[in-house]
Design an enzyme around this catalytic site. Structure first.
Site, PDB file in Angstrom:
ATOM      1  N   ARG A 113      50.726  16.571  53.928  1.00 22.33           N
ATOM      2  CA  ARG A 113      49.755  17.252  54.491  1.00 22.33           C
ATOM      3  C   ARG A 113      48.281  16.954  53.924  1.00 22.33           C
ATOM      4  NH1 ARG A 113      50.136  22.385  57.915  1.00 22.33           N
ATOM      5  NH2 ARG A 113      49.032  23.305  56.326  1.00 22.33           N
ATOM      6  N   ARG A 172      45.043  14.306  49.243  1.00 25.43           N
ATOM      7  CA  ARG A 172      43.807  14.446  48.484  1.00 25.43           C
ATOM      8  C   ARG A 172      43.247  15.723  48.884  1.00 25.43           C
ATOM      9  NH1 ARG A 172      39.721   9.506  48.866  1.00 25.43           N
ATOM     10  NH2 ARG A 172      39.159  10.631  47.296  1.00 25.43           N
ATOM     11  N   CYS A 228      26.101  49.894  35.043  1.00 26.04           N
ATOM     12  CA  CYS A 228      27.264  49.472  35.001  1.00 26.04           C
ATOM     13  C   CYS A 228      28.093  50.539  34.454  1.00 26.04           C
ATOM     14  CB  CYS A 228      27.731  48.341  34.171  1.00 26.04           C
ATOM     15  SG  CYS A 228      29.338  47.779  33.614  1.00 26.04           S
ATOM     16  N   CYS A 245      29.676  49.678  30.842  1.00 24.21           N
ATOM     17  CA  CYS A 245      28.884  48.992  29.490  1.00 24.21           C
ATOM     18  C   CYS A 245      28.750  50.308  28.623  1.00 24.21           C
ATOM     19  CB  CYS A 245      27.510  49.056  29.962  1.00 24.21           C
ATOM     20  SG  CYS A 245      27.612  47.127  30.676  1.00 24.21           S
ATOM     21  N   HIS A 289      28.326  42.621  28.962  1.00 27.37           N
ATOM     22  CA  HIS A 289      28.509  42.797  30.440  1.00 27.37           C
ATOM     23  C   HIS A 289      28.500  41.089  30.838  1.00 27.37           C
ATOM     24  CE1 HIS A 289      27.940  44.511  34.485  1.00 27.37           C
ATOM     25  NE2 HIS A 289      27.200  43.579  34.649  1.00 27.37           N
ATOM     26  N   ASN A 311      42.261  41.662  37.306  1.00 31.77           N
ATOM     27  CA  ASN A 311      41.728  40.944  38.436  1.00 31.77           C
ATOM     28  C   ASN A 311      40.353  40.504  38.319  1.00 31.77           C
ATOM     29  OD1 ASN A 311      43.929  41.677  40.146  1.00 31.77           O
ATOM     30  ND2 ASN A 311      43.268  43.706  40.467  1.00 31.77           N
ATOM     31  N   CYS A 326      37.806  42.674  42.666  1.00 26.94           N
ATOM     32  CA  CYS A 326      37.063  43.134  41.362  1.00 26.94           C
ATOM     33  C   CYS A 326      36.020  44.070  41.769  1.00 26.94           C
ATOM     34  CB  CYS A 326      37.275  42.446  40.310  1.00 26.94           C
ATOM     35  SG  CYS A 326      36.700  43.028  38.824  1.00 26.94           S
ATOM     36  N   SER A 327      35.629  45.169  41.549  1.00 31.54           N
ATOM     37  CA  SER A 327      34.139  45.607  42.121  1.00 31.54           C
ATOM     38  C   SER A 327      33.412  45.775  40.919  1.00 31.54           C
ATOM     39  CB  SER A 327      34.843  47.429  42.212  1.00 31.54           C
ATOM     40  OG  SER A 327      35.259  47.892  41.205  1.00 31.54           O
ATOM     41  N   HIS A 349      31.654  43.562  34.729  1.00 27.69           N
ATOM     42  CA  HIS A 349      32.181  43.653  33.305  1.00 27.69           C
ATOM     43  C   HIS A 349      33.556  43.034  32.979  1.00 27.69           C
ATOM     44  CE1 HIS A 349      30.993  45.825  29.600  1.00 27.69           C
ATOM     45  NE2 HIS A 349      31.870  45.644  29.502  1.00 27.69           N
ATOM     46  N   HIS A 352      36.984  43.252  32.187  1.00 32.07           N
ATOM     47  CA  HIS A 352      38.006  44.432  31.803  1.00 32.07           C
ATOM     48  C   HIS A 352      39.261  43.969  32.512  1.00 32.07           C
ATOM     49  CE1 HIS A 352      36.344  45.259  35.919  1.00 32.07           C
ATOM     50  NE2 HIS A 352      37.622  46.323  36.146  1.00 32.07           N
ATOM     51  N   GLN A 372      43.378  45.990  33.376  1.00 32.75           N
ATOM     52  CA  GLN A 372      44.113  47.341  33.844  1.00 32.75           C
ATOM     53  C   GLN A 372      45.324  47.584  33.185  1.00 32.75           C
ATOM     54  OE1 GLN A 372      43.143  49.286  37.678  1.00 32.75           O
ATOM     55  NE2 GLN A 372      42.028  47.582  38.307  1.00 32.75           N
ATOM     56  N   HIS A 391      54.082  39.900  32.279  1.00 27.65           N
ATOM     57  CA  HIS A 391      55.506  40.463  32.548  1.00 27.65           C
ATOM     58  C   HIS A 391      56.479  40.445  31.269  1.00 27.65           C
ATOM     59  CE1 HIS A 391      55.741  39.714  37.027  1.00 27.65           C
ATOM     60  NE2 HIS A 391      54.987  40.746  36.837  1.00 27.65           N
ATOM     61  N   HIS A 439      51.268  35.292  33.961  1.00 28.90           N
ATOM     62  CA  HIS A 439      50.968  34.705  35.395  1.00 28.90           C
ATOM     63  C   HIS A 439      49.694  34.578  35.705  1.00 28.90           C
ATOM     64  CE1 HIS A 439      55.534  34.510  36.609  1.00 28.90           C
ATOM     65  NE2 HIS A 439      55.363  35.798  36.210  1.00 28.90           N
ATOM     66  N   PHE A 443      44.690  30.927  51.898  1.00 28.19           N
ATOM     67  CA  PHE A 443      44.997  32.098  52.690  1.00 28.19           C
ATOM     68  C   PHE A 443      46.607  31.992  52.718  1.00 28.19           C
ATOM     69  CE2 PHE A 443      40.495  31.871  53.572  1.00 28.19           C
ATOM     70  CZ  PHE A 443      40.122  33.113  53.525  1.00 28.19           C
ATOM     71  N   GLU A 471      53.611  31.872  56.057  1.00 33.72           N
ATOM     72  CA  GLU A 471      53.615  32.343  54.657  1.00 33.72           C
ATOM     73  C   GLU A 471      53.796  33.849  54.827  1.00 33.72           C
ATOM     74  OE1 GLU A 471      50.874  29.057  52.719  1.00 33.72           O
ATOM     75  OE2 GLU A 471      50.000  30.478  54.286  1.00 33.72           O
TER      76      GLU A 471
END
Length: 351
Positions: free
Chosen positions: A32, A35, A56, A59, A118, A158, A165-166, A169, A171, A173, A286, A303, A317, A322
């Site tokens: 499909r 390239r 932030c 910070c 930051h 993330n 990611c909001s 900076h 970081h 979790q 993991h 991962h 997407f 999927e």
């Protein structure tokens, strides 16, 4: 057909590949998109950010939403998440009514700031500073893992607004939970089954095969290998694997922590260089559950799951077949590995 002859035939025709870690399949359709990166390639606008942002909440010296003030930290900084998805005192009751089943889930959620700067990312941090992040991950895994009500410690990052990611900076979790999440449970089950049957860890056997073939290897040092997994779902998905049997982070030597930091630097720099953008991804480790069992079947690994497909603004997407059937990709893992391997390991924004 078997071996090289089979894979050559598959390189131009639809086929599916098996993931022995999860037990899932991925549909590969190379015909499909011979390239997949042809056509217009757009670079994302480079956003200049200050080394310190007074607005932030991550910070040093700034006040967070809950009113607490961050210390003037100079390295990594860890604190309990102000908006935790898990809490220590969640009820443990279980509800069951026919096919309706629910149970309380307790845990601890923390945030780890990788740097006081930051304007940095893992890709733009020095390896020595990434090693300090690794040290913090190890300390958190050990501290949370001995908690009597914690059986799984999920360390992840993330990266980028595209991944939800909001805050830019640097970081990550840590979510530590009483139960094993779905993916960790599947990986535990499949690694245990392989270990009981063959007497060696599944991922050690897999790495031996990948190193012998070499076609999906991006980088290796004395301690770690970065590769595109044979069963990769996302276009430029990668894994980071240790060369020896390490079940969880605290088993790494000091030298291996530095080698892991170097591996993380190499893969994230290549990601940024691919489309000349701060590459978005979800990354996570993991490793063996913290339930007190030995889990000799387990091999610690990371991962990287990035969404970008053709440029800094074109993403993959998961829709239609999927979501309702199984994941599908056009770009083969071998093509993705070639593309990433050929990139320089010096960041495109470096002086």
């Amino acid at each position: 057909m078997r071996g090289v002859e089979t894979m050559n035939a598959f390189s131009d025709h639809p086929h599916r590949r098996y993931n022995p870690l999860s037990g899932d399949w991925v549909l590969v359709s190379p015909h499909r998109a011979k390239r997949p990166w042809q056509g217009q390639v757009e670079d994302a606008a480079t956003q200049e950010m200050p080394a310190h942002d007074p607005d932030c909440y991550l910070c040093p010296g700034n006040t967070r939403v809950n009113g607490e003030k961050n210390p003037d930290y100079t390295g990594t900084y860890v604190f309990d998440n102000d908006f935790a998805a898990l809490t220590e005192h969640a009820p443990k009751e279980r509800f069951e009514d026919g096919l309706l089943l629910a149970e309380g889930e307790s845990g601890i959620c923390r945030v780890i700031c990788f740097s006081p700067r930051h304007d940095l990312t893992l890709a733009r941090m020095a390896v020595a500073d990434i090693a300090k992040v690794v040290d913090s991950w190890v300390a958190q895994y050990e501290e949370l893992g001995v908690h009597p009500d914690i059986n799984h410690v999920q360390i992840f990052e993330n990266r980028g607004a595209m991944m939800g990611c909001s805050n830019p900076h640097p970081h990550g979790q840590i979510w530590a939970s009483r139960s094993l999440p779905n993916e960790a449970a599947k990986e535990t089950e499949n690694q245990r089954a392989y270990y009981e049957k063959h007497g060696k860890p599944l991922l050690m056997a897999y790495l031996e095969q990948e190193l012998a073939l070499g076609e999906r290897i991006l980088f290796e040092n004395e301690g770690f290998v970065v590769l595109v997994p044979y069963w990769a779902v996302w276009p430029f998905e990668t894994m980071v694997l240790p060369k020896r049997h390490i079940r969880s982070m605290e088993e790494m030597t000091e030298r291996e922590r530095e080698e892991l930091a170097e591996a993380l630097s190499k893969v994230t720099v290549r990601y940024d260089n691919l489309f000349k953008t701060s590459f978005p991804y979800s990354m996570g480790f993991h490793q063996r559950p913290t339930d007190g069992d030995d889990h000799d079947e387990w091999v610690m690994h990371a991962h990287f799951l990035p969404p970008l497909l053709r440029s800094a603004t074109v993403k993959k997407f998961m829709v239609g077949f999927e979501l309702l059937g199984s994941p599908q990709r056009d770009l083969t893992p071998e093509q993705a590995a070639d593309r990433l391997r050929d990139l320089p390991d010096i960041h495109y924004l470096a002086d």
